[in-house]
Design a protein around this motif. Structure first.
Motif, PDB file in Angstrom:
ATOM      1  N   ARG A   1     102.179 122.329  50.133  1.00  0.00           N
ATOM      2  CA  ARG A   1     102.181 121.382  51.265  1.00  0.00           C
ATOM      3  C   ARG A   1     101.982 119.959  50.749  1.00  0.00           C
ATOM      4  NH1 ARG A   1      99.647 122.080  57.200  1.00  0.00           N
ATOM      5  NH2 ARG A   1     100.103 119.991  57.964  1.00  0.00           N
ATOM      6  N   ARG A   2     101.111 119.785  49.775  1.00  0.00           N
ATOM      7  CA  ARG A   2     100.917 118.456  49.205  1.00  0.00           C
ATOM      8  C   ARG A   2     102.210 117.950  48.571  1.00  0.00           C
ATOM      9  NH1 ARG A   2      96.620 119.469  46.093  1.00  0.00           N
ATOM     10  NH2 ARG A   2      95.239 119.024  47.849  1.00  0.00           N
ATOM     11  N   PHE A   3     102.947 118.839  47.905  1.00  0.00           N
ATOM     12  CA  PHE A   3     104.234 118.447  47.320  1.00  0.00           C
ATOM     13  C   PHE A   3     105.182 117.958  48.413  1.00  0.00           C
ATOM     14  CE2 PHE A   3     108.603 119.338  46.140  1.00  0.00           C
ATOM     15  CZ  PHE A   3     108.700 118.846  44.846  1.00  0.00           C
ATOM     16  N   ALA A   4     105.256 118.697  49.525  1.00  0.00           N
ATOM     17  CA  ALA A   4     106.149 118.298  50.614  1.00  0.00           C
ATOM     18  C   ALA A   4     105.737 116.950  51.198  1.00  0.00           C
ATOM     19  CB  ALA A   4     106.164 119.371  51.705  1.00  0.00           C
ATOM     20  N   VAL A   5     104.442 116.761  51.399  1.00  0.00           N
ATOM     21  CA  VAL A   5     103.957 115.506  51.971  1.00  0.00           C
ATOM     22  C   VAL A   5     104.245 114.340  51.040  1.00  0.00           C
ATOM     23  CG1 VAL A   5     101.860 114.254  52.621  1.00  0.00           C
ATOM     24  CG2 VAL A   5     102.212 116.594  53.424  1.00  0.00           C
ATOM     25  N   ARG A   6     104.177 114.568  49.754  1.00  0.00           N
ATOM     26  CA  ARG A   6     104.441 113.504  48.790  1.00  0.00           C
ATOM     27  C   ARG A   6     105.930 113.183  48.664  1.00  0.00           C
ATOM     28  NH1 ARG A   6     100.287 114.991  43.767  1.00  0.00           N
ATOM     29  NH2 ARG A   6      98.379 114.226  44.808  1.00  0.00           N
ATOM     30  N   ASN A   7     106.770 114.062  49.158  1.00  0.00           N
ATOM     31  CA  ASN A   7     108.223 113.877  49.047  1.00  0.00           C
ATOM     32  C   ASN A   7     108.881 114.042  50.416  1.00  0.00           C
ATOM     33  OD1 ASN A   7     108.644 113.809  45.907  1.00  0.00           O
ATOM     34  ND2 ASN A   7     107.243 115.506  46.285  1.00  0.00           N
ATOM     35  N   PRO A   8     108.519 113.201  51.382  1.00  0.00           N
ATOM     36  CA  PRO A   8     108.987 113.415  52.757  1.00  0.00           C
ATOM     37  C   PRO A   8     110.489 113.245  52.929  1.00  0.00           C
ATOM     38  CG  PRO A   8     107.905 111.283  52.565  1.00  0.00           C
ATOM     39  CD  PRO A   8     107.658 112.009  51.274  1.00  0.00           C
ATOM     40  N   ARG A   9     111.127 112.431  52.092  1.00  0.00           N
ATOM     41  CA  ARG A   9     112.570 112.241  52.235  1.00  0.00           C
ATOM     42  C   ARG A   9     113.309 113.543  51.924  1.00  0.00           C
ATOM     43  NH1 ARG A   9     114.907 107.231  51.638  1.00  0.00           N
ATOM     44  NH2 ARG A   9     117.046 107.189  52.447  1.00  0.00           N
TER      45      ARG A   9
ATOM     46  N   LEU B   1     108.819 125.367  56.837  1.00  0.00           N
ATOM     47  CA  LEU B   1     110.119 125.071  57.427  1.00  0.00           C
ATOM     48  C   LEU B   1     110.373 123.576  57.282  1.00  0.00           C
ATOM     49  CD1 LEU B   1     109.909 127.284  60.639  1.00  0.00           C
ATOM     50  CD2 LEU B   1     110.968 127.844  58.434  1.00  0.00           C
ATOM     51  N   VAL B   2     111.439 123.253  56.582  1.00  0.00           N
ATOM     52  CA  VAL B   2     111.748 121.877  56.193  1.00  0.00           C
ATOM     53  C   VAL B   2     113.106 121.502  56.778  1.00  0.00           C
ATOM     54  CG1 VAL B   2     112.345 120.429  54.208  1.00  0.00           C
ATOM     55  CG2 VAL B   2     110.329 121.910  54.112  1.00  0.00           C
ATOM     56  N   GLY B   3     113.232 120.282  57.271  1.00  0.00           N
ATOM     57  CA  GLY B   3     114.455 119.822  57.909  1.00  0.00           C
ATOM     58  C   GLY B   3     115.688 119.914  57.029  1.00  0.00           C
ATOM     59  N   CYS B   4     116.860 119.861  57.663  1.00  0.00           N
ATOM     60  CA  CYS B   4     118.135 120.056  56.972  1.00  0.00           C
ATOM     61  C   CYS B   4     119.175 119.051  57.477  1.00  0.00           C
ATOM     62  CB  CYS B   4     118.636 121.482  57.224  1.00  0.00           C
ATOM     63  SG  CYS B   4     120.274 121.828  56.535  1.00  0.00           S
ATOM     64  N   THR B   5     120.029 118.595  56.566  1.00  0.00           N
ATOM     65  CA  THR B   5     121.080 117.635  56.935  1.00  0.00           C
ATOM     66  C   THR B   5     122.127 118.236  57.871  1.00  0.00           C
ATOM     67  OG1 THR B   5     122.265 118.191  54.897  1.00  0.00           O
ATOM     68  CG2 THR B   5     120.877 116.231  54.847  1.00  0.00           C
ATOM     69  N   PHE B   6     122.218 119.566  57.962  1.00  0.00           N
ATOM     70  CA  PHE B   6     123.159 120.155  58.905  1.00  0.00           C
ATOM     71  C   PHE B   6     122.871 119.681  60.334  1.00  0.00           C
ATOM     72  CE2 PHE B   6     124.096 124.219  56.208  1.00  0.00           C
ATOM     73  CZ  PHE B   6     124.738 123.427  55.278  1.00  0.00           C
TER      74      PHE B   6
ATOM     75  N   MET C   1     116.899 109.656  61.430  1.00  0.00           N
ATOM     76  CA  MET C   1     116.664 111.098  61.524  1.00  0.00           C
ATOM     77  C   MET C   1     115.833 111.566  60.334  1.00  0.00           C
ATOM     78  SD  MET C   1     120.382 112.454  62.877  1.00  0.00           S
ATOM     79  CE  MET C   1     119.696 114.014  63.437  1.00  0.00           C
ATOM     80  N   PRO C   2     114.592 111.104  60.215  1.00  0.00           N
ATOM     81  CA  PRO C   2     113.779 111.514  59.071  1.00  0.00           C
ATOM     82  C   PRO C   2     113.533 113.011  59.014  1.00  0.00           C
ATOM     83  CG  PRO C   2     112.437 110.401  60.726  1.00  0.00           C
ATOM     84  CD  PRO C   2     113.872 110.184  61.113  1.00  0.00           C
ATOM     85  N   HIS C   3     113.563 113.683  60.170  1.00  0.00           N
ATOM     86  CA  HIS C   3     113.396 115.132  60.189  1.00  0.00           C
ATOM     87  C   HIS C   3     114.593 115.862  59.585  1.00  0.00           C
ATOM     88  CE1 HIS C   3     115.577 114.036  63.843  1.00  0.00           C
ATOM     89  NE2 HIS C   3     116.119 115.237  63.801  1.00  0.00           N
ATOM     90  N   ALA C   4     115.705 115.119  59.346  1.00  0.00           N
ATOM     91  CA  ALA C   4     116.908 115.704  58.736  1.00  0.00           C
ATOM     92  C   ALA C   4     117.292 114.926  57.473  1.00  0.00           C
ATOM     93  CB  ALA C   4     118.054 115.721  59.735  1.00  0.00           C
ATOM     94  N   HIS C   5     116.281 114.382  56.800  1.00  0.00           N
ATOM     95  CA  HIS C   5     116.402 113.687  55.512  1.00  0.00           C
ATOM     96  C   HIS C   5     116.789 112.226  55.620  1.00  0.00           C
ATOM     97  CE1 HIS C   5     115.744 117.461  53.435  1.00  0.00           C
ATOM     98  NE2 HIS C   5     116.720 118.005  54.136  1.00  0.00           N
ATOM     99  N   GLY C   6     117.096 111.723  56.797  1.00  0.00           N
ATOM    100  CA  GLY C   6     117.306 110.303  56.950  1.00  0.00           C
ATOM    101  C   GLY C   6     118.588 109.791  56.312  1.00  0.00           C
TER     102      GLY C   6
END
Length: 271
Positions: free
Chosen positions: A52-60, A117-122, A185-190
């Motif tokens: 989780r810390r890895f994900a938070v550190r790499n939100p893009r 569960l991590v967002g997706c560009t689709f 759309m940061p939830h989809a990688h922006g």
């Protein structure tokens, strides 16, 4: 209105998940227009805090939409979904080695697994189509190409690795429009993380993606790269955990959450 040439675009998330649960294997780009799609990564509970810390550190690259508690296989993002069965294809890992790529992971699931569960560009692709930006991978009937880059994600304990990107060829005169549509759309990688020269981010050959399929560029197309949630999968694989489950790249969870444009052009998740 979104283009509706493909019947999958009109398929509801619930129906799509049911079809995948029944055994259909298909990459989910172009499915269930207007709904949020996510990556899936499941790891033992003892590794969950660091991941989780890895994900938070790499939100893009890793926009975190939900963390599902140990042993659970449901999420508020998709009512009635079974995370063990409702994606088209999974990957099972042991010490960094791929040991299976099943259509469901019921037999592999354990009470110790925490699921991310991590967002997706689709998620944003229908909005590109609506704006007249072609999706070459859908035109050519293949999965979107994904590449490891020379950019390093910020590490967290044992979790480290490259930033992975997805690539979509965009006509040069529409690159700015594609960036504008996706930037909110940061939830989809922006917005894109790179446009143009693949070599400058360590991608040597567009015809040889690390994940997905190669896509032919048309005359006048420019390669446009977005951060990709497979970054999280790569960190898990490189950590060589005793056990982990991920989605197969391009085979996502389709949720019940809608992505809608606001009056300002911003696109957000409606909860």
């Amino acid at each position: 209105m979104f283009t509706m040439q493909r019947p999958e675009a009109r398929t509801s998330p619930r129906e799509a998940r049911a079809r995948f649960r029944d055994g259909l294997v298909a990459h989910t780009s172009g499915w269930s227009h207007g709904f949020v799609q996510t990556n899936l990564v499941s790891v033992p509970r003892r590794d969950a805090i660091a991941l989780r810390r890895f994900a938070v550190r790499n939100p893009r690259a890793c926009p975190l939409l939900d963390v599902v508690g140990a042993g659970d296989y449901w999420t508020e993002l998709a009512v009635g979904a079974d995370l063990r069965r409702d994606l088209p294809a999974y990957r099972v890992w042991s010490k960094g080695e791929l040991i299976a790529e099943p259509g469901d992971v019921v037999d592999y699931w354990g009470s110790d697994l925490v699921t991310f569960l991590v967002g997706c560009t689709f998620t944003f692709e229908p909005y590109l189509e609506r704006a007249g930006i072609p999706l070459r991978h859908l035109e050519q009937g293949v999965n979107v190409p994904m590449y490891r880059t020379n950019r390093k994600a910020l590490g967290a304990r044992r979790f480290r690795g490259p930033v992975v990107v997805s690539m979509r060829p965009v006509p040069a005169d529409r690159v700015d429009l594609a960036a504008w549509i996706t930037m909110d759309m940061p939830h989809a990688h922006g917005a894109p993380v790179h446009v143009g020269s693949p070599a400058s981010i360590g991608v040597r050959d567009l015809a040889k993606p690390d994940f997905g399929d190669p896509v032919r560029l048309h005359d006048g197309d420019v390669p446009v790269f977005w951060a990709c949630g497979v970054t999280l999968q790569e960190a898990v694989v490189q950590a060589k955990l005793p056990f982990a489950i991920t989605h197969a790249p391009g085979h996502m969870l389709i949720t019940d959450r809608r992505a809608r444009p606001s009056g300002s052009g911003e696109i957000r998740i409606l909860r």
